[in-house]
Motif scaffolding. Sequence first.
Motif, PDB file in Angstrom:
ATOM      1  N   ALA A  41      59.333 -43.654 -19.569  1.00 27.91           N
ATOM      2  CA  ALA A  41      60.460 -42.754 -19.849  1.00 27.91           C
ATOM      3  C   ALA A  41      60.957 -42.090 -18.572  1.00 27.91           C
ATOM      4  O   ALA A  41      62.174 -41.987 -18.345  1.00 27.91           O
ATOM      5  N   ALA A  42      60.041 -41.665 -17.725  1.00 28.51           N
ATOM      6  CA  ALA A  42      60.435 -41.000 -16.481  1.00 28.51           C
ATOM      7  C   ALA A  42      61.166 -41.957 -15.545  1.00 28.51           C
ATOM      8  O   ALA A  42      62.202 -41.607 -14.964  1.00 28.51           O
ATOM      9  N   MET A  43      60.665 -43.176 -15.409  1.00 26.69           N
ATOM     10  CA  MET A  43      61.301 -44.134 -14.498  1.00 26.69           C
ATOM     11  C   MET A  43      62.654 -44.607 -15.049  1.00 26.69           C
ATOM     12  O   MET A  43      63.617 -44.768 -14.295  1.00 26.69           O
ATOM     13  N   ALA A  44      62.737 -44.796 -16.352  1.00 29.47           N
ATOM     14  CA  ALA A  44      64.014 -45.184 -16.961  1.00 29.47           C
ATOM     15  C   ALA A  44      65.031 -44.064 -16.823  1.00 29.47           C
ATOM     16  O   ALA A  44      66.210 -44.308 -16.515  1.00 29.47           O
ATOM     17  N   ALA A  45      64.591 -42.831 -17.033  1.00 29.36           N
ATOM     18  CA  ALA A  45      65.500 -41.680 -16.887  1.00 29.36           C
ATOM     19  C   ALA A  45      65.987 -41.556 -15.450  1.00 29.36           C
ATOM     20  O   ALA A  45      67.164 -41.255 -15.210  1.00 29.36           O
ATOM     21  N   ASN A  50      70.623 -41.836 -12.020  1.00 31.15           N
ATOM     22  CA  ASN A  50      71.237 -42.223 -10.755  1.00 31.15           C
ATOM     23  C   ASN A  50      72.438 -43.139 -10.956  1.00 31.15           C
ATOM     24  O   ASN A  50      73.478 -42.950 -10.329  1.00 31.15           O
ATOM     25  N   LEU A  51      72.297 -44.120 -11.813  1.00 30.50           N
ATOM     26  CA  LEU A  51      73.397 -45.058 -12.039  1.00 30.50           C
ATOM     27  C   LEU A  51      74.576 -44.389 -12.734  1.00 30.50           C
ATOM     28  O   LEU A  51      75.738 -44.652 -12.401  1.00 30.50           O
ATOM     29  N   THR A  52      74.294 -43.528 -13.688  1.00 34.04           N
ATOM     30  CA  THR A  52      75.368 -42.827 -14.399  1.00 34.04           C
ATOM     31  C   THR A  52      76.116 -41.883 -13.461  1.00 34.04           C
ATOM     32  O   THR A  52      77.344 -41.845 -13.464  1.00 34.04           O
ATOM     33  N   LEU A  53      75.383 -41.136 -12.658  1.00 28.94           N
ATOM     34  CA  LEU A  53      76.030 -40.222 -11.709  1.00 28.94           C
ATOM     35  C   LEU A  53      76.854 -40.969 -10.663  1.00 28.94           C
ATOM     36  O   LEU A  53      77.856 -40.456 -10.170  1.00 28.94           O
ATOM     37  N   LEU A  67      66.068 -50.239 -18.878  1.00 33.50           N
ATOM     38  CA  LEU A  67      65.048 -50.958 -19.646  1.00 33.50           C
ATOM     39  C   LEU A  67      64.112 -51.732 -18.726  1.00 33.50           C
ATOM     40  O   LEU A  67      62.890 -51.743 -18.940  1.00 33.50           O
ATOM     41  N   VAL A  68      64.644 -52.353 -17.695  1.00 30.77           N
ATOM     42  CA  VAL A  68      63.802 -53.065 -16.718  1.00 30.77           C
ATOM     43  C   VAL A  68      62.870 -52.080 -16.023  1.00 30.77           C
ATOM     44  O   VAL A  68      61.672 -52.346 -15.862  1.00 30.77           O
ATOM     45  N   PHE A  69      63.397 -50.926 -15.635  1.00 33.52           N
ATOM     46  CA  PHE A  69      62.573 -49.907 -14.975  1.00 33.52           C
ATOM     47  C   PHE A  69      61.508 -49.385 -15.944  1.00 33.52           C
ATOM     48  O   PHE A  69      60.371 -49.134 -15.538  1.00 33.52           O
ATOM     49  N   ALA A  70      61.862 -49.218 -17.206  1.00 31.66           N
ATOM     50  CA  ALA A  70      60.901 -48.736 -18.204  1.00 31.66           C
ATOM     51  C   ALA A  70      59.800 -49.757 -18.449  1.00 31.66           C
ATOM     52  O   ALA A  70      58.610 -49.402 -18.478  1.00 31.66           O
ATOM     53  N   VAL A 156      65.121 -49.176  -4.911  1.00 32.73           N
ATOM     54  CA  VAL A 156      64.147 -48.105  -4.676  1.00 32.73           C
ATOM     55  C   VAL A 156      64.815 -46.734  -4.739  1.00 32.73           C
ATOM     56  O   VAL A 156      64.226 -45.770  -5.226  1.00 32.73           O
ATOM     57  N   ARG A 157      66.052 -46.643  -4.308  1.00 34.36           N
ATOM     58  CA  ARG A 157      66.750 -45.350  -4.329  1.00 34.36           C
ATOM     59  C   ARG A 157      66.916 -44.800  -5.745  1.00 34.36           C
ATOM     60  O   ARG A 157      67.087 -43.599  -5.926  1.00 34.36           O
ATOM     61  N   LEU A 158      66.830 -45.664  -6.744  1.00 28.66           N
ATOM     62  CA  LEU A 158      66.978 -45.208  -8.128  1.00 28.66           C
ATOM     63  C   LEU A 158      65.781 -44.380  -8.597  1.00 28.66           C
ATOM     64  O   LEU A 158      65.830 -43.750  -9.645  1.00 28.66           O
ATOM     65  N   TYR A 159      64.728 -44.392  -7.833  1.00 28.50           N
ATOM     66  CA  TYR A 159      63.546 -43.586  -8.173  1.00 28.50           C
ATOM     67  C   TYR A 159      63.651 -42.142  -7.691  1.00 28.50           C
ATOM     68  O   TYR A 159      62.795 -41.328  -7.990  1.00 28.50           O
ATOM     69  N   PHE A 160      64.676 -41.827  -6.918  1.00 26.08           N
ATOM     70  CA  PHE A 160      64.823 -40.480  -6.360  1.00 26.08           C
ATOM     71  C   PHE A 160      65.909 -39.716  -7.087  1.00 26.08           C
ATOM     72  O   PHE A 160      66.947 -40.282  -7.385  1.00 26.08           O
ATOM     73  N   PRO A 161      65.771 -38.449  -7.383  1.00 19.85           N
ATOM     74  CA  PRO A 161      64.616 -37.586  -7.184  1.00 19.85           C
ATOM     75  C   PRO A 161      63.687 -37.545  -8.394  1.00 19.85           C
ATOM     76  O   PRO A 161      62.552 -37.110  -8.267  1.00 19.85           O
TER      77      PRO A 161
END
Length: 179
Positions: A41-45, A50-53, A67-70, A156-161
């Motif tokens: 849930a945390a990684m998908a969020a 990031n993508l939505t913003l 879903l892939v990240f989750a 990798v940038r999608l994991y921040f913050p």
Amino acid sequence: MSAAPIDAGLAGARLPGLRARIRQASPSWRVGTAGAVLWAAAMAASAATNLTLAGWGTGRHVATVALVFALSASLAFPLGFAAANLLAGKRHPEARFAAALLCFTAATLGITAVFYALDYRQYYANWHAEPLSAVWLIQLAFTTAGALVQFAVTGVRLYFPIGFLALLLVSLWFARRAR
């Protein structure tokens, strides 16, 4: 007398010990399940936010990436947990924190990168040579390398913050929990 039976006996004696260490280092089914769900849930969020913003793609595309990240994170949690336990053992909380930071990061990024490379390979399969030929193997190697580089640059940038914050929290939790 041959050395083979002696070596085979020694290897067999070490294997159960390794299996026992891995089994002991692995999370219980409750911790593994809850951790996998929360980590996913945390990684998908993190990816979705990031993508939505960034205004990237449609809602369907964002959901697919999330879903892939989750999925990757759900597989990475028990692996990272077991690896951190094997690495840290019964050391001080600081060492357990560092082991968790390293292992959860490596497992999460590694599994996500593999899924990314598999998707990349699937996309480019139409233009590749006959499977298992020499040209195909070269194409597979370069496609996989390209996918991993692209993931390192764009994924990798999608994991921040959010993902990084979750990593710090799971590492603190791991360091403080009793063995």
